[in-house]
Design a protein around this motif. Sequence first.
Motif, PDB file in Angstrom:
ATOM      1  N   SER A 286      47.291 -40.645 111.411  1.00  0.00           N
ATOM      2  CA  SER A 286      47.108 -39.071 110.133  1.00  0.00           C
ATOM      3  C   SER A 286      46.592 -37.927 110.820  1.00  0.00           C
ATOM      4  CB  SER A 286      46.662 -39.610 109.338  1.00  0.00           C
ATOM      5  OG  SER A 286      47.450 -40.600 108.825  1.00  0.00           O
ATOM      6  N   ALA A 287      45.411 -38.729 112.027  1.00  0.00           N
ATOM      7  CA  ALA A 287      44.716 -38.038 112.721  1.00  0.00           C
ATOM      8  C   ALA A 287      45.178 -37.468 114.242  1.00  0.00           C
ATOM      9  CB  ALA A 287      43.710 -39.151 112.756  1.00  0.00           C
ATOM     10  N   GLY A 288      46.890 -37.798 114.356  1.00  0.00           N
ATOM     11  CA  GLY A 288      46.784 -37.550 115.602  1.00  0.00           C
ATOM     12  C   GLY A 288      45.946 -37.727 116.994  1.00  0.00           C
ATOM     13  N   THR A 289      45.800 -39.460 116.774  1.00  0.00           N
ATOM     14  CA  THR A 289      44.748 -39.941 117.337  1.00  0.00           C
ATOM     15  C   THR A 289      46.059 -40.768 117.903  1.00  0.00           C
ATOM     16  OG1 THR A 289      43.219 -39.990 116.741  1.00  0.00           O
ATOM     17  CG2 THR A 289      43.572 -41.587 118.448  1.00  0.00           C
ATOM     18  N   VAL A 290      45.834 -41.175 119.773  1.00  0.00           N
ATOM     19  CA  VAL A 290      46.441 -42.081 120.489  1.00  0.00           C
ATOM     20  C   VAL A 290      45.240 -43.701 120.278  1.00  0.00           C
ATOM     21  CG1 VAL A 290      47.201 -42.490 122.385  1.00  0.00           C
ATOM     22  CG2 VAL A 290      47.828 -40.177 122.046  1.00  0.00           C
ATOM     23  N   LEU A 291      46.384 -44.340 119.584  1.00  0.00           N
ATOM     24  CA  LEU A 291      45.792 -45.836 119.649  1.00  0.00           C
ATOM     25  C   LEU A 291      45.520 -46.442 121.297  1.00  0.00           C
ATOM     26  CD1 LEU A 291      43.757 -47.816 117.792  1.00  0.00           C
ATOM     27  CD2 LEU A 291      46.460 -47.861 116.661  1.00  0.00           C
ATOM     28  N   VAL A 292      45.181 -46.732 121.913  1.00  0.00           N
ATOM     29  CA  VAL A 292      45.463 -47.716 122.792  1.00  0.00           C
ATOM     30  C   VAL A 292      45.082 -49.264 122.180  1.00  0.00           C
ATOM     31  CG1 VAL A 292      44.752 -48.200 125.081  1.00  0.00           C
ATOM     32  CG2 VAL A 292      44.878 -45.736 124.355  1.00  0.00           C
ATOM     33  N   VAL A 293      45.579 -50.031 122.587  1.00  0.00           N
ATOM     34  CA  VAL A 293      45.275 -51.345 121.424  1.00  0.00           C
ATOM     35  C   VAL A 293      45.852 -52.552 123.546  1.00  0.00           C
ATOM     36  CG1 VAL A 293      46.316 -53.528 121.052  1.00  0.00           C
ATOM     37  CG2 VAL A 293      46.221 -51.273 119.586  1.00  0.00           C
ATOM     38  N   ASP A 294      44.540 -53.266 123.662  1.00  0.00           N
ATOM     39  CA  ASP A 294      44.321 -53.885 124.338  1.00  0.00           C
ATOM     40  C   ASP A 294      44.753 -55.543 123.911  1.00  0.00           C
ATOM     41  OD1 ASP A 294      43.304 -55.794 126.508  1.00  0.00           O
ATOM     42  OD2 ASP A 294      41.621 -54.578 126.975  1.00  0.00           O
ATOM     43  N   GLU A 295      46.380 -55.472 124.423  1.00  0.00           N
ATOM     44  CA  GLU A 295      46.502 -57.650 124.120  1.00  0.00           C
ATOM     45  C   GLU A 295      45.406 -57.910 124.989  1.00  0.00           C
ATOM     46  OE1 GLU A 295      50.050 -57.062 121.395  1.00  0.00           O
ATOM     47  OE2 GLU A 295      50.452 -57.016 124.079  1.00  0.00           O
ATOM     48  N   THR A 296      44.945 -58.162 126.146  1.00  0.00           N
ATOM     49  CA  THR A 296      44.654 -58.881 126.905  1.00  0.00           C
ATOM     50  C   THR A 296      44.472 -60.821 126.816  1.00  0.00           C
ATOM     51  OG1 THR A 296      41.971 -58.573 127.493  1.00  0.00           O
ATOM     52  CG2 THR A 296      44.231 -57.279 128.746  1.00  0.00           C
ATOM     53  N   MET A 297      43.770 -60.247 125.560  1.00  0.00           N
ATOM     54  CA  MET A 297      43.187 -61.774 125.303  1.00  0.00           C
ATOM     55  C   MET A 297      44.397 -62.650 124.157  1.00  0.00           C
ATOM     56  SD  MET A 297      40.207 -62.802 126.070  1.00  0.00           S
ATOM     57  CE  MET A 297      38.956 -62.574 126.664  1.00  0.00           C
ATOM     58  N   SER A 298      45.350 -61.360 123.649  1.00  0.00           N
ATOM     59  CA  SER A 298      46.402 -62.070 122.559  1.00  0.00           C
ATOM     60  C   SER A 298      46.824 -63.391 122.861  1.00  0.00           C
ATOM     61  CB  SER A 298      47.120 -61.231 123.123  1.00  0.00           C
ATOM     62  OG  SER A 298      48.244 -61.721 124.009  1.00  0.00           O
ATOM     63  N   GLU A 299      46.864 -64.513 123.851  1.00  0.00           N
ATOM     64  CA  GLU A 299      47.919 -65.665 124.423  1.00  0.00           C
ATOM     65  C   GLU A 299      46.398 -66.528 123.894  1.00  0.00           C
ATOM     66  OE1 GLU A 299      51.265 -66.125 126.225  1.00  0.00           O
ATOM     67  OE2 GLU A 299      50.671 -64.084 126.964  1.00  0.00           O
ATOM     68  N   LEU A 300      45.574 -66.347 124.070  1.00  0.00           N
ATOM     69  CA  LEU A 300      44.456 -67.301 124.232  1.00  0.00           C
ATOM     70  C   LEU A 300      43.593 -67.527 123.184  1.00  0.00           C
ATOM     71  CD1 LEU A 300      42.369 -65.893 127.032  1.00  0.00           C
ATOM     72  CD2 LEU A 300      43.905 -67.870 127.006  1.00  0.00           C
ATOM     73  N   HIS A 301      44.508 -67.535 121.935  1.00  0.00           N
ATOM     74  CA  HIS A 301      44.544 -68.733 120.690  1.00  0.00           C
ATOM     75  C   HIS A 301      44.952 -70.310 121.053  1.00  0.00           C
ATOM     76  CE1 HIS A 301      49.063 -69.979 120.521  1.00  0.00           C
ATOM     77  NE2 HIS A 301      48.755 -68.845 120.962  1.00  0.00           N
ATOM     78  N   LEU A 302      43.094 -70.952 120.826  1.00  0.00           N
ATOM     79  CA  LEU A 302      42.627 -71.890 121.126  1.00  0.00           C
ATOM     80  C   LEU A 302      42.596 -73.283 120.254  1.00  0.00           C
ATOM     81  CD1 LEU A 302      39.112 -71.543 123.432  1.00  0.00           C
ATOM     82  CD2 LEU A 302      41.174 -71.091 123.707  1.00  0.00           C
ATOM     83  N   ASP A 303      42.387 -72.974 118.707  1.00  0.00           N
ATOM     84  CA  ASP A 303      43.003 -74.097 118.164  1.00  0.00           C
ATOM     85  C   ASP A 303      44.025 -73.980 117.469  1.00  0.00           C
ATOM     86  OD1 ASP A 303      39.641 -74.745 117.620  1.00  0.00           O
ATOM     87  OD2 ASP A 303      39.419 -73.026 116.492  1.00  0.00           O
ATOM     88  N   GLU A 304      44.260 -74.916 117.089  1.00  0.00           N
ATOM     89  CA  GLU A 304      45.338 -76.136 116.263  1.00  0.00           C
ATOM     90  C   GLU A 304      45.941 -75.186 115.162  1.00  0.00           C
ATOM     91  OE1 GLU A 304      47.717 -77.278 118.768  1.00  0.00           O
ATOM     92  OE2 GLU A 304      46.623 -77.839 119.691  1.00  0.00           O
ATOM     93  N   GLY A 305      47.244 -75.230 115.167  1.00  0.00           N
ATOM     94  CA  GLY A 305      47.447 -73.686 114.125  1.00  0.00           C
ATOM     95  C   GLY A 305      47.537 -72.627 113.542  1.00  0.00           C
ATOM     96  N   ARG A 306      46.594 -72.055 114.100  1.00  0.00           N
ATOM     97  CA  ARG A 306      46.699 -70.620 114.587  1.00  0.00           C
ATOM     98  C   ARG A 306      47.639 -69.839 114.065  1.00  0.00           C
ATOM     99  NH1 ARG A 306      43.975 -66.506 112.855  1.00  0.00           N
ATOM    100  NH2 ARG A 306      42.579 -67.058 112.647  1.00  0.00           N
ATOM    101  N   GLU A 307      48.388 -69.240 112.806  1.00  0.00           N
ATOM    102  CA  GLU A 307      48.943 -68.103 113.786  1.00  0.00           C
ATOM    103  C   GLU A 307      48.655 -66.721 113.615  1.00  0.00           C
ATOM    104  OE1 GLU A 307      52.688 -67.482 110.481  1.00  0.00           O
ATOM    105  OE2 GLU A 307      51.668 -68.645 109.909  1.00  0.00           O
ATOM    106  N   MET A 308      49.605 -66.281 114.640  1.00  0.00           N
ATOM    107  CA  MET A 308      48.688 -64.840 114.905  1.00  0.00           C
ATOM    108  C   MET A 308      50.040 -63.717 114.104  1.00  0.00           C
ATOM    109  SD  MET A 308      47.041 -65.556 117.660  1.00  0.00           S
ATOM    110  CE  MET A 308      47.052 -63.475 117.775  1.00  0.00           C
TER     111      MET A 308
END
Length: 499
Positions: A286-308
């Motif tokens: 809506s604001a015309g802003t480019v959104l940069v999303v840093d996913e470098t930690m996305s695979e580091l879910h540490l606890d069992e059963g965590r649904e991403m």
Amino acid sequence: MTQWTSAVGASQLARQLTAQQPRPAGPGARKPPAYRALADGVRLLVLEGRVPVAARLPAERELALALSVSRTTVAAAYEALRSEGFLESRRGAGSWTAVPAGNPLPARGLEPLPPESLGAMIDLGCAALPAPEPWLTRAIQGALEELPPYAHTHGDYPAGIPALRQMLADRYTERGIPTMPEQIMVTTGAMGAMDAICHLFAGRGERVAVESPSYANILQLMREAGARLVPVAMEEGLGGWDLPRWRQVLRDAAPRLAYVVADFHNPTGALADDDQRRRLVDAARSAGTVLVVDETMSELHLDEGREMPRPVCSFDPAGSTVLTVGSASKAFWAGMRIGWVRASPEVIRSLVAARAYADLGTPVLEQLGVNWLMRTGGWERAVAVRRTQARENRDALVAAVRRELPEWEFAVPDGGLTLWVRTGGLSGSRLAEVGERVGVRVPSGPRFGVDGAFEGFVRLPFTVGGPVADEAAARLAAAARLVETGATTGTDAPRTFVA
């Protein structure tokens, strides 16, 4: 000849000084004179790297007005800094910051210590783990076997080798976001990706909305690019993103770019849910802003059963609003300098064209190594090793800090590599300064903020475990005691610790 290379304005310096917490007074101790407190504040800003060395300071009268103190107080503080080696002056040229002879220059970012320094110093400044062997060795061996055809070419692939671009596109498609290789550019780590994005979208003077706190090295990269940072406060604990506030900032400030870490945020560890992600993308569009999303930690879910949650880019599949940055550095190894950008084909072409003037491409051998890992299933096995390492380290560090420093407060994240700690009213900058003397290196909260925010915090990464975590917490407790009593000089040299 002028000795200073940059300048700090009176209002900027006043904001940074005001954000600092005063040093706690020990039992029976008296409050230090105003000039001494001012000199200590400037010294800490220099030692932290938040005021550069060789930066011209405001004139005494200007700073006195900005701080609402007498000119005599500022003059006495400047004189104290000169006598301690933190200030140099010359008639007609003003006064500029310095460091005493023999002191190391303060780091502007969070550079890791050289490996040879780790025997005597426990380094909590860098959120990176050792390589998950044997997968690094196997990846390099596999890459060497596949190298000969590439060795017969010039070796320059500005967008990345086709095999890895296809592999990364396929992995996004498997996650439910249809992606073509033309939507991928391989970079030299996530920092290389962010550098290219900033140069394309956030030129000098452009506004960039950032989380507050946020990843220190990215904040510094944006400052160096000349961007005007617009901080948006995170909620307390692991609450994450205040969407009404984000929508207001994006609407009112109209930033060209916004940077977020939605997956196990660095430094807080917060994880954005599906609703927060959807609303953030809608607000940026809506604001015309480019959104940069840093996913470098996305695979580091540490606890069992965590649904991403769903990837942020799934709410913008064409890539017209969301630019996604990924990397092998956190999930695999920081020495494997492979990152990537996912965006629309048009944006990727522009990034590749802009990159040619600074960085012709990413090393082929490392690209082949990452491609081998992803093709053979080695990536998933290596990430599983990484998760186990990080989980064990997290649990050991949490237990050690709670035992040694029970007054410190934090929420334990179920992923990522960092713990964001409120230090019980102590100055994070002073803890960082004293910690170096007792053998533990820790980044203070203001590194992760804008203009000196978060003085009462430190960031602790999940990079040490077992006896080393116990020793790190013990050294932090020793530093805290010294800060509490004001005894921040003349401490013993750190003893060597071998894990």
